[in-house]
Design an enzyme around this catalytic site. Structure first.
Site, short mmCIF file in Angstrom:
data_model
loop_
_atom_site.label_atom_id
_atom_site.label_comp_id
_atom_site.label_asym_id
_atom_site.label_seq_id
_atom_site.Cartn_x
_atom_site.Cartn_y
_atom_site.Cartn_z
N LYS A 155 4.61 -31.46 -71.77
CA LYS A 155 4.53 -31.53 -73.29
C LYS A 155 4.83 -30.25 -73.79
CE LYS A 155 1.35 -33.93 -74.75
NZ LYS A 155 -0.29 -34.26 -75.01
N ARG A 164 -3.93 -29.23 -77.60
CA ARG A 164 -3.79 -30.34 -76.55
C ARG A 164 -3.25 -29.85 -75.32
NH1 ARG A 164 -0.99 -34.99 -79.32
NH2 ARG A 164 -1.14 -34.54 -81.57
N GLY A 188 -3.23 -39.66 -71.45
CA GLY A 188 -4.64 -39.93 -71.92
C GLY A 188 -5.87 -39.41 -70.84
N MET A 233 -6.39 -36.33 -70.13
CA MET A 233 -7.14 -35.17 -70.61
C MET A 233 -7.44 -35.27 -72.21
SD MET A 233 -5.76 -32.29 -67.84
CE MET A 233 -4.03 -32.90 -68.25
N ARG A 239 8.48 -37.07 -74.38
CA ARG A 239 8.67 -37.31 -72.81
C ARG A 239 9.12 -38.56 -72.32
NH1 ARG A 239 2.10 -38.85 -73.17
NH2 ARG A 239 2.49 -40.94 -73.78
N HIS A 272 -3.65 -47.61 -75.35
CA HIS A 272 -3.85 -47.21 -74.15
C HIS A 272 -3.62 -48.19 -73.14
CE1 HIS A 272 -6.55 -46.34 -70.95
NE2 HIS A 272 -6.09 -45.13 -70.95
N ARG A 294 12.02 -63.93 -35.28
CA ARG A 294 10.58 -63.94 -34.12
C ARG A 294 11.00 -65.46 -33.77
NH1 ARG A 294 8.07 -59.86 -38.13
NH2 ARG A 294 7.04 -58.44 -37.08
N SER A 327 15.93 -51.35 -31.10
CA SER A 327 15.42 -51.72 -32.38
C SER A 327 13.92 -51.43 -32.13
CB SER A 327 15.51 -53.21 -32.69
OG SER A 327 14.71 -53.39 -34.09
N ASN A 387 5.46 -51.71 -35.08
CA ASN A 387 4.08 -52.13 -35.14
C ASN A 387 3.47 -52.01 -33.82
OD1 ASN A 387 4.96 -53.05 -37.72
ND2 ASN A 387 5.38 -55.05 -37.04
N CYS A 397 12.52 -52.48 -36.65
CA CYS A 397 12.06 -53.96 -37.24
C CYS A 397 10.44 -54.00 -37.64
CB CYS A 397 12.87 -54.93 -36.52
SG CYS A 397 12.02 -54.91 -34.87
N TYR A 401 19.93 -48.79 -38.96
CA TYR A 401 19.62 -49.69 -39.92
C TYR A 401 18.05 -49.76 -40.31
CZ TYR A 401 18.56 -52.86 -36.22
OH TYR A 401 18.16 -53.58 -35.09
#
Ligand code: PEP
Ligand code: MG
Length: 926
Positions: free
Chosen positions: A24, A94, A103, A105, A340, A456, A562, A806, A810, A874, A894
């Site tokens: 600001k 401010r 909002g 502060m 802003r 708000h 899969r 690949s 997981n 993957c 990729y």
């Protein structure tokens, strides 16, 4: 050593230094310096705030002297005096940090008023009502913010007087009423603090500055920073802006408002905003009075509306981003109080970025970089099913788009509580305040009965991409009784509601929703992204429908199909069961022969849909017992069948016996035993028992580390044989039919080169057979998943056998941490994240320090053997922006992720490449 400078006048501060002056403050300096009409003022730096907090909440040496000097300067510029009874200077105080935290502060207005300067304002303006209104606002804000008094101490007496006077709106209160209210507020302060309200404006200012500093460490601000991952590197401490007050409540030639240079909900290129005549800024923001749309100003104040249009154009052409600005008109004079970058939803962000690029205001790189990939998720928001028949119960303002259904809750704590227990909730409030922020996080959508589109609730919901309906004035919200009433209808806590933030409609119960479309602006933006990226983005998809969706989202191929998911369809599960239960090779082969044409068609369809893109097909991976029912289920089914068997026998006996009982009437005897026959039941029992026996024989203590993946393929080569043949025959058939196709056969769970060699041998022999049959060469790739630690360590050896790798991150994450991926996320991981033993959930965010290191090694070793090797990812991480950036940097070819994450991954891939450009590197080094 030079003395640190803590205070900068708006005319001297560096408008680019948001870190030091806050967003600001920097903007106020910049706006002043580009010639916009900003009320004079100065900014106290974030360094001063940090110094204050570090010194145990004591102003750093020299700060207050500098403030006094700047106040003296302000007096000079404005020709007013701080505390001057005849011509008093009033200021606002401010907060404002480097990153906008709307909002979060606190702000204090009209500072400098006391019983004497008040008289000065009355004498000067001749407007007692205005003066008392300003005074009571100041006492109230100062009491709340600087003295920490609760809202009710002010709201209750205020509401009581409003009620007594029958005043619906604040504007209906008289000067006398406001004087009385001010008196009550001053008493409330005295009662709460034991001291009279500070009279000396300098003392007021010093207290206020410190209160703003303190608000940086307030709960709201701390929660907000945590939720949005705002680190000290991004924003550290708040600046304080002291600005000459201008008043929008000086009569009917005065007004206050907030504007967006473009519509923040749709991105449409027209000024958007709201204003109130004869009001102060907080009335608009807090939703206390429902404001008018900005276009109305064109009729009400035409020349000022034109000036506002000019202000909007200047702001946009200077900042080159959509601006969210606040303005005040004091007696016909327009002031810009703040600007802003506008917080917009994803639709608006994409549309404005594309349109600004097309109009030449920004370039493509800027357009791409200003959009956080994750927000694209919002564009896939559900909308109400267009065929729904539901009648809205009420309507409010369409504050943030998307339709959502959830249970009504009436306060933020309850929303958080219910949200945590997994309920989908809609937070219903009269109006929201910054302290409701945790309720926003926990809710699916927000509904308020008061406030405009810039209230708000609207701003926060839009920023979060959550649907919001605001200002639904037909709803009466009773927070204490935990209910809302709309006409005759009462909505109690927990009742289901549907809100549509796109139309503003509110419905009782569940209204069906449909997936959102993929807008053309996003297509354009992502086509630019693809041109900038080095990483390709593929999709994990197992069916033609998924593949079509992935393609429509811009996937450049399938990075993981899969195949086990294909086995679960109802037309093939019985055959798969027969294959598993088979005791002999012949029996198993018999089932596989039946599966072959089915799989061939599966692959043909995928190749056809994805043509000419590559399709990576993973050979069967999970332990085969996963296709069987669980043991308890089987036992219970067998038990029921046994009971049925005995009943069926009884029924047979009954049927025979009836013949003996009435031999003359045999024809008329109902065929009571025709429904189930005992032999069928016995056959079913036999089948189930065979399955149970198989299931028990397949039992493993750690199935995820057991007989699965390539181990399965090696021990039952006939299964992989069938799949490989299906892939190669489907490819041959596609080619014959003129469909370009690029199959890639991928082997899961590999840990030694010998395993890969063994499957490779199988592939080559089937290839020879198919090629001999069709009289033509087949073109395809053969590769390995890297999802166990040993595979990464032996990547050089695997690279001798594979055309591509690949990373199955997981399993690789599971294997690297030795955390069960099935259990960790709902057992100890949340706690680990909470106490910061692990910053992120490694199954969501790639662990670059551990798993990432293994990947780097594997890439290095793999490419030493096969420099052009195609290497991708993957696992789920392939759709996560930070992980994608890492994948870019370690040189993957990729990423592959689920279809809905493809757009996010495309943008993230472009970000990764763009952030590497010399210009961006220079920017981030600064
Ligand atoms: C992986 O392990 O990352 C992977 C993609 O395979 P799955 O999730 O099917 O085990
Ligand atoms: Mg895996």
């Amino acid at each position: 050593m030079d003395k640190i400078k803590f205070v900068y006048a708006f005319t001297e501060g560096d408008g680019k230094n948001k870190k030091l002056l806050g967003g600001k403050g920097a903007n106020l300096c910049e706006m002043t310096q580009i010639g916009l009409n900003v009320p004079p003022g100065f900014t106290i730096t974030t360094e001063a705030c940090l110094g204050y907090l570090d010194a145990g909440h004591r102003p750093p040496a020299g700060l207050m002297q500098e403030v006094h000097q700047h106040m003296a300067q302000l007096e000079k510029v404005t020709g007013k005096g701080f505390g001057d009874v005849n011509n008093p200077l009033l200021v606002s105080v401010r907060s404002g940090s480097a990153i906008s935290m709307p909002g979060m502060m606190d702000t204090i207005l009209n500072l400098g008023l006391n019983s004497e300067t008040l008289q000065g304002i009355i004498d000067q303006t001749g407007d007692e009502r205005f003066a008392y209104d300003a005074y009571r606002r100041f006492v109230q804000l100062f009491g709340k913010v600087a003295l920490g008094m609760p809202d009710e101490l002010f709201d209750d007496p205020f509401d009581a007087i409003k009620k007594r006077e029958g005043a619906k709106e604040d504007i209906a209160l008289t000067a006398e009423n406001l004087r009385e209210i001010t008196g009550l507020f001053l008493d409330a302060v005295h009662g709460h603090t034991g001291k009279p309200f500070p009279h000396d404006p300098i003392e007021q200012l010093e207290i206020a500055i410190q209160a703003v500093f303190n608000s940086w460490m307030g709960k709201r601000a701390v929660d907000y920073r945590r939720e949005f991952n705002i680190t000290p590197k991004m924003a550290n401490g708040t600046a304080v802006n002291v600005c000459t007050m201008v008043f929008g409540n000086r009569g009917f030639d005065s007004a206050t408002g907030v504007g967006f240079t473009r519509n923040p909900a749709t991105g449409e290129n027209i000024m958007f905003g709201e204003y109130l005549v004869n009001a102060q800024g907080e009335d608009v923001v807090a939703g206390i009075r429902t404001p008018k749309p900005i276009a109305r100003m064109g009729e009400e104040m035409p020349s000022l509306y034109q000036q506002l249009g000019e202000l909007r154009d200047k702001l946009e052409s200077h900042y080159r981003e959509v601006q969210d600005f606040e303005f005040t008109i004091e007696r016909g004079q327009l002031y810009c109080l703040q600007t802003r970058n506008g917080k917009m939803n994803a639709h608006a962000m994409v549309r404005t970025s594309v349109e600004m690029t097309e109009s030449g205001l920004i370039d493509k790189e800027e357009a791409l970089l200003r959009i956080d990939p994750e927000v694209l998720q919002q564009m896939l928001f559900p909308q109400l099913d267009p065929n729904h028949q539901a009648t809205p119960l009420a309507q409010g303002l369409s504050a943030s788009p998307g339709a959502v259904c959830g249970r009504a809750v009436f306060d933020a704590d309850r929303a958080e509580q219910m949200g945590k227990s997994g309920e989908l909730v809609i937070l219903v409030r009269e109006e929201t305040k910054p302290e409701d922020i945790h309720g926003f996080f926990a809710s699916q959508g927000i509904l308020t009965s008061r406030g405009g589109k810039t209230s708000h609730a609207a701003v926060v919901a839009r920023g979060m991409g959550k649907p919001c309906v605001s200002g639904a004035e037909g709803i009466h919200v009773d927070t204490h009784a935990r209910k809302a009433t709309i006409g005759e209808t009462v909505i109690k806590e927990g009742e289901l509601l549907t809100i549509d933030g796109t139309s503003g409609n509110i419905y009782l119960g569940v209204v069906p929703t449909v997936e959102a479309e993929f807008p053309s602006d996003l297509k354009t933006l992502l086509s630019w992204a693809d041109k900038m990226s080095r990483l390709k983005v593929m999709a994990n998809a197992d069916s033609p429908q998924d593949a079509i969706r992935a393609l429509s989202y811009g996937a450049q191929g399938i990075g993981l199909c899969r195949t086990e998911r294909m086995f679960n369809a109802s037309d093939r599960l019985p055959i798969v069961l027969a294959m598993i239960v088979a005791d002999t090779l012949e029996q198993r082969q018999d089932a596989l022969d039946k599966l072959l044409p089915i799989q061939r068609k599966d692959f043909y369809d995928l190749f056809e849909v994805m043509s000419p893109h590559p399709v990576t097909i993973r050979l069967l991976d999970p332990p085969i017992h996963e296709f069987l029912p669980s043991e308890p289920q089987l036992i219970s089914e067998i038990e029921h069948l046994r009971q049925l068997s005995s009943t069926t026998r009884g029924v047979d006996i009954l049927a025979d016996t009836i013949k003996l009982l009435s031999p003359s009437d045999v024809e008329g005897i109902p065929k009571i035993n025709s429904l189930v026959d005992a032999r069928t039941v016995d056959a079913a029992i036999e089948k189930k028992e065979a399955i149970l026996k198989k299931l028990r024989s397949l039992h493993e203590v750690n199935p995820m580390l057991g007989h699965r993946g390539v181990r399965l393929g090696i021990t039952f080569p006939e299964i992989y044989t069938m799949q490989i043949r299906a892939i190669l025959e489907a490819s041959a058939e596609c080619t014959k039919n003129g469909i370009e196709n690029h199959p890639e056969i991928m082997v899961p769970q590999v840990c030694t080169a010998e395993e890969l060699k063994s499957v490779s041998k199988l592939v080559r022999s089937i290839q020879q057979q198919v090629e001999a049959d069709i009289g033509r060469k087949l073109i395809f790739k053969f590769g390995s998943m890297l999802e166990v630690v040993r595979a990464c360590m032996r990547a050089d050896k695997l690279a001798e056998e594979a055309d591509f790798f690949s990373f199955g991150t997981n399993d690789l994450t599971q294997a690297t941490f030795s955390f069960s991926r099935e259990d960790a996320e709902n057992k100890f991981l949340p706690m680990y994240n909470e106490v910061k033993i692990l910053r992120d959930n490694p199954f969501e965010v790639l662990d670059t320090n551990g798993v990432g290191k293994l990947m780097e090694l594997a890439i290095k070793w793999g490419r030493e053997v096969n420099p052009d090797m195609k290497i991708g990812i993957c696992g789920e991480h392939g759709g996560h922006p930070a992980s994608i950036s890492f994948c870019h940097h370690i040189g993957l070819s990729y990423v592959s992720c689920s279809a809905p994450r493809v757009p996010i991954a495309r943008l993230a891939a472009a970000h990764a490449a763009l952030k590497e450009s010399p210009a961006e590197l220079e920017k981030s080094a600064k």
